[in-house]
Design a protein around this motif. Structure first.
Motif, short mmCIF file in Angstrom:
data_model
loop_
_atom_site.label_atom_id
_atom_site.label_comp_id
_atom_site.label_asym_id
_atom_site.label_seq_id
_atom_site.Cartn_x
_atom_site.Cartn_y
_atom_site.Cartn_z
N ARG A 41 79.12 26.39 18.11
CA ARG A 41 80.05 27.48 18.41
C ARG A 41 80.39 28.27 17.17
N ALA A 42 80.51 27.57 16.05
CA ALA A 42 80.92 28.25 14.83
C ALA A 42 79.85 29.21 14.32
N TRP A 43 78.59 28.84 14.41
CA TRP A 43 77.56 29.63 13.74
C TRP A 43 76.52 30.26 14.67
N LEU A 44 76.26 29.63 15.77
CA LEU A 44 75.06 30.02 16.51
C LEU A 44 75.32 30.65 17.87
N ARG A 45 76.57 30.69 18.24
CA ARG A 45 76.88 31.16 19.59
C ARG A 45 76.36 32.59 19.81
N GLN A 46 76.42 33.40 18.75
CA GLN A 46 76.11 34.82 18.93
C GLN A 46 74.67 35.17 18.61
N ILE A 47 73.87 34.17 18.42
CA ILE A 47 72.48 34.45 18.05
C ILE A 47 71.73 35.03 19.25
N THR A 48 70.92 36.07 18.99
CA THR A 48 70.12 36.63 20.08
C THR A 48 68.65 36.67 19.66
N LEU A 49 67.82 36.65 20.64
CA LEU A 49 66.39 36.74 20.39
C LEU A 49 66.01 38.21 20.40
N ALA A 50 65.40 38.67 19.30
CA ALA A 50 65.14 40.10 19.20
C ALA A 50 63.67 40.45 19.41
N ALA A 51 62.79 39.63 18.90
CA ALA A 51 61.36 39.94 19.06
C ALA A 51 60.54 38.68 18.87
N VAL A 52 59.38 38.68 19.51
CA VAL A 52 58.52 37.50 19.42
C VAL A 52 57.07 37.92 19.32
N ASP A 53 56.36 37.38 18.36
CA ASP A 53 54.91 37.44 18.47
C ASP A 53 54.36 36.10 18.00
N ALA A 54 53.06 35.98 17.94
CA ALA A 54 52.48 34.67 17.65
C ALA A 54 52.87 34.18 16.26
N GLU A 55 53.12 35.13 15.35
CA GLU A 55 53.40 34.77 13.98
C GLU A 55 54.88 34.50 13.73
N GLU A 56 55.67 35.32 14.35
CA GLU A 56 57.05 35.39 13.92
C GLU A 56 58.00 35.57 15.09
N VAL A 57 59.14 34.90 14.96
CA VAL A 57 60.20 35.09 15.94
C VAL A 57 61.38 35.72 15.21
N THR A 58 61.88 36.80 15.75
CA THR A 58 63.01 37.45 15.11
C THR A 58 64.27 37.21 15.91
N VAL A 59 65.28 36.73 15.21
CA VAL A 59 66.57 36.56 15.87
C VAL A 59 67.60 37.41 15.15
N CYS A 60 68.65 37.76 15.87
CA CYS A 60 69.68 38.61 15.29
C CYS A 60 71.04 37.94 15.34
N LEU A 61 71.84 38.27 14.32
CA LEU A 61 73.24 37.85 14.31
C LEU A 61 74.08 39.06 13.98
N PRO A 62 75.30 39.08 14.44
CA PRO A 62 76.08 40.31 14.32
C PRO A 62 76.55 40.65 12.91
N THR A 63 76.65 39.68 12.01
CA THR A 63 77.14 40.01 10.67
C THR A 63 76.20 39.46 9.61
N ARG A 64 76.32 40.03 8.42
CA ARG A 64 75.47 39.56 7.31
C ARG A 64 75.80 38.12 6.96
N PHE A 65 77.09 37.85 7.01
CA PHE A 65 77.54 36.51 6.66
C PHE A 65 76.88 35.47 7.58
N LEU A 66 76.95 35.75 8.87
CA LEU A 66 76.33 34.82 9.82
C LEU A 66 74.82 34.76 9.61
N ARG A 67 74.24 35.92 9.35
CA ARG A 67 72.79 35.93 9.14
C ARG A 67 72.41 35.02 7.98
#
Ligand code: ADP
Ligand code: MG
Length: 480
Positions: A41-67
């Motif tokens: 809840r503290a760190w990962l609740r807001q994580i979203t999946l932004a893009a996916v390909d065979a090489e790389e999975v991109t996830v997003c977080l709302p702030t730099r700090f969380l990122r």
């Protein structure tokens, strides 16, 4: 939101969003199971999946700090989990943003998992590779917490019998003396943990065994849904095909007469067919008033094992094991403090420790008694409300046969002064009152008197084991 609406330029291959959503939900829920609810809840609740390909999975977080935090602490786990889920993914890219490839909260698919199996049927060490049992409809194969295994279950006096019974069932399912296995005990004492452990163990030993684990509540919903869909016959047949049926928190069926009836028939059919049943509830079969008599009788026919309230020693062992697993050094004094303060339920004990660990990681500071008191302020306060100084005084007075008024009086005879000191000591240990506050409750005494009492009792506890036992007993009575 579509993939192209976000901030990311990278081309996203054509994906079946539904499937991706389910995969992502599973990865997240496994991560949650690994790190625990508090950390999640503290760190990962807001994580979203932004893009996916065979090489790389991109996830997003709302702030730099969380990122930054997620990137340093969880990227490796995310990558491993994603890889286990889909077979590819070399890198995890953590970015700031709100791009969302799939909806963040996917309902039912979350944690929809069956008993995990690896190729050779052994239980995998890493993240579970979940496969649906071919013969078990997915909705009967409820989520199993990876961390609820026999290995992570700490055994002590209060739970050793239940643990031994659970082990026995996992090793030799459906032996009549242990069928059904009925586990009961208060909230947060490890009933669900033991049930999941049985399922894990069974799946490792005998991959072909189909295990259905569900809460009684879920049993009811499935039953009602089957009635609505006019598929009760199918529902019955599906259930009767499993080898092991586990129903958690059976007390939920009290007052649900039709569901009880259905459960009773399923229960009988499975037992008659030589299948194993494991049940948990908050009370023993005979105390579950509100369940039909014939059901209660049958529930008590196999092995009934209760999980007693934890002792101080068990709480310490559990905390030590969990701190070691988290890889954080927590001083014994802090563990003792937690084990004294949080006595009702292992879940809360665990939550408190998780929070301490998260805090220590975040600020890179070592855990001390002071930080523990500060960080857990609200939890500790909630626990204090249970015991009042008046209750302590009353119990102590009863134990040593002194008058309640002697708790406030100026009399200094040893026969009253000693109990008074014990009461002050317990007030300090079991409530969050300050020394001056405690002093006031004892006939307006000075805080130094309280300090002296605490030190004196501490000393006596070390020297005199009978006295130590007396005090410990009182503490338990007051906490219970
Ligand atoms: P219940 O089902 O009895 O309410 P759970 O099985 O959900 O309780 O346990 C609550 C939490 O406490 C879980 O995280 C579980 O892992 C933990 N727990 C309980 N007892 C033990 C134990 N003996 N050793 C390790 N963890 C425990
Ligand atoms: Mg439970």
């Amino acid at each position: 939101m579509s993939a192209s609406a976000g901030v990311l330029e990278r081309e996203t291959p054509v994906v079946r969003v539904e499937e991706l959503g389910a995969q992502w939900a599973r990865v997240r829920s496994r991560l949650q199971a690994e790190v625990g609810d508090v950390e999640y809840r503290a760190w990962l609740r807001q994580i979203t999946l932004a893009a996916v390909d065979a090489e790389e999975v991109t996830v997003c977080l709302p702030t730099r700090f969380l990122r930054d935090w997620v990137s340093t602490h969880y990227a490796d786990r995310l990558r491993a989990l994603w890889q286990a889920e889909t077979g590819d993914c070399r890198r995890i890219d953590v970015r700031v943003g709100a791009t969302m490839l799939v909806e963040p909260e996917l309902p039912a698919v979350e944690r929809q998992a069956a008993v995990p199996l690896s190729e050779d049927g052994a239980r995998p060490d890493g993240p579970a590779r979940i496969e649906m049992r071919p013969d078990l409809p997915p909705h009967l194969a409820a989520p199993l917490e990876q961390r609820f295994s026999f290995e992570t279950f700490v055994v002590g006096k209060p739970n050793e019998f239940a643990y031994a019974c659970a082990r026995r069932v996992a090793e030799m399912p459906a032996s009549p003396a242990f069928n059904p296995l009925f586990l009961y005990g208060g909230v947060g004492l490890g009933k669900t943990h033991l049930m999941h452990a049985i399922a894990w163990e069974l799946s490792g030993r005998a991959p072909r065994v189909s295990v259905a684990y569900m809460s009684a509540e879920k049993f009811m919903y499935l039953f009602i849904a089957a009635i609505r869909a006019q598929s009760t016959i199918e529902f019955k047949e599906q259930l009767r095909r499993v080898d092991v049926l586990m129903v958690d928190d059976l007390q939920f069926l009290i007052g649900k007469d039709n569901t009880q009836e259905e459960f009773f028939h399923t229960f009988n059919a499975l037992i008659d067919a030589g299948k194993q049943i494991v049940i948990s509830a908050d009370k023993s079969p005979s105390d579950l008033s509100g369940l039909e008599d014939r059901l209660r009788t049958r529930l008590g026919c196999g092995m009934v094992a209760d999980l007693h309230a934890t002792t101080f020693e068990l709480r310490i062992s559990i905390l030590e094991a969990k701190a070691a697993r988290a890889g954080v050094a927590v001083p014994p004094k802090v563990l003792e403090f937690l084990a004294h303060k949080i006595t009702s339920n292992v879940r809360e004990l665990e939550g408190a420790l998780n929070r301490l660990v998260a805090h220590a990681n975040l600020f890179g500071r070592t855990v001390t008694l002071e930080t523990a008191q500060e960080v857990l302020h609200d939890i500790l306060k909630a626990h204090d409300r249970r015991v009042t100084i008046e209750e302590i005084q009353k119990k102590v007075a009863e134990r040593w046969n002194v008058k309640m008024t002697d708790m406030f009086s100026a009399r200094r005879a040893r026969s009253v002064a000693r109990p008074r000191q014990v009461a002050m000591y317990l007030a300090k240990q079991l409530t969050s009152r300050s020394l001056p506050e405690i002093g006031r409750k004892f006939g307006n005494r000075d805080h130094t008197t309280v300090m002296h009492a605490v030190a004196r009792v501490d000393e006596l506890i070390k020297r005199d084991s009978a006295f130590a036992e007396d005090v410990e007993l009182l503490r338990r009575m007051l906490e219970g």
